[in-house]
Enzyme design. Structure first.
Site: not given
Length: 254
Positions: A125, A146, A155, A245
């Site tokens: 990202e 993830h 995140d 998370e």
């Protein structure tokens, strides 16, 4: 305000150089491809802040080293990425850095050109938040760190990928660990140009020099305007995602 001489050589995983206002930021581990860990996680948060506070930076090129942008991929079974349940205090540092890393990147008020030099398997990202995104023909895009690696995709990937890909394709991508080829990423709209590896950085500089022909205020205000929606989404959802998370990471897998 900061000066390049104050921060260019202070990071172990980031090399920087600037010529005629164009700042090249190259991620690496020991001069090779970036091996993702808590070290670049912390360094990028601070580096993006300093870059954004240096008025002599006019355009930024973000790239990697070697034939891989970031890796290695996390184990696909989701059991080995998180070695032990984290405590609240252990997660707090990750939570703080995670909240600021992407916001500091988006707060850089100059155009950013992402030159993805190969597979981006961890935190893809980051380059995809660039204003102009180029990729080498061997690039692949994945979020291996993830859900597929045992962590809630909280995140920032939960914001970036549904925003860029559309909500259904974004959720599919995050929950399945899908790997996209450069061509697939272009068709979806994640990247705009695919180039041979040896043409990638020269093409990034071509774009940078074109942008440099515009006035500083035109460049800065265009970047500010075109990132505003993403910044609003980050402000609303980034901390919440990181909290979930961390909560899930505190639970021992069975």
């Amino acid at each position: 305000m900061t000066k390049l001489s104050e921060y260019a050589d202070k990071y172990q995983t980031i090399k920087m150089k600037r010529q005629d206002g164009i700042l090249e930021v190259k991620l690496h581990t020991n001069d090779g491809p970036l091996h993702w860990s808590l070290l670049p996680h912390g360094e990028l948060e601070r580096a993006f802040y300093e870059i954004g506070h240096d008025p002599e930076n006019e355009v930024m090129i973000l790239t990697g080293s070697g034939e891989v942008f970031s890796g290695p991929p996390c184990p696909p079974n989701g059991h080995n990425h998180v070695s032990h349940p984290v405590t609240a205090m252990e997660w707090d540092k990750i939570y703080w850095e995670g909240k600021h890393l992407l916001m500091n990147l988006l707060n850089i008020e100059i155009p950013i050109i992402g030159a993805i030099n190969g597979p981006a398997l961890r935190h893809s990202e980051i380059p995809l938040l660039s204003d102009i995104v180029l990729a080498s023909d061997n690039t692949t895009i994945q979020d291996s760190a993830h859900f597929a690696g045992g962590l809630v995709p909280g995140d920032g990937v939960h914001i970036v990928f549904p925003h860029l890909m559309g909500i259904n394709r974004g959720r599919y991508f995050l929950l399945t660990g899908q790997t996209l080829s450069a061509q697939e990423a272009k068709e979806i709209g994640l990247i705009s140009e695919i180039l041979p590896a040896d043409k990638l950085l020269p093409r990034a500089y071509e774009h940078a020099q074109f942008l440099m022909q515009r006035s500083p205020l035109l460049r800065r205000y265009s970047r500010t305007l075109l990132t505003q929606e993403l910044k609003q989404k980050m402000q609303n959802l980034l901390g919440y995602g990181l909290a979930l998370e961390g909560l899930a990471a505190s639970h021992k897998s069975t």
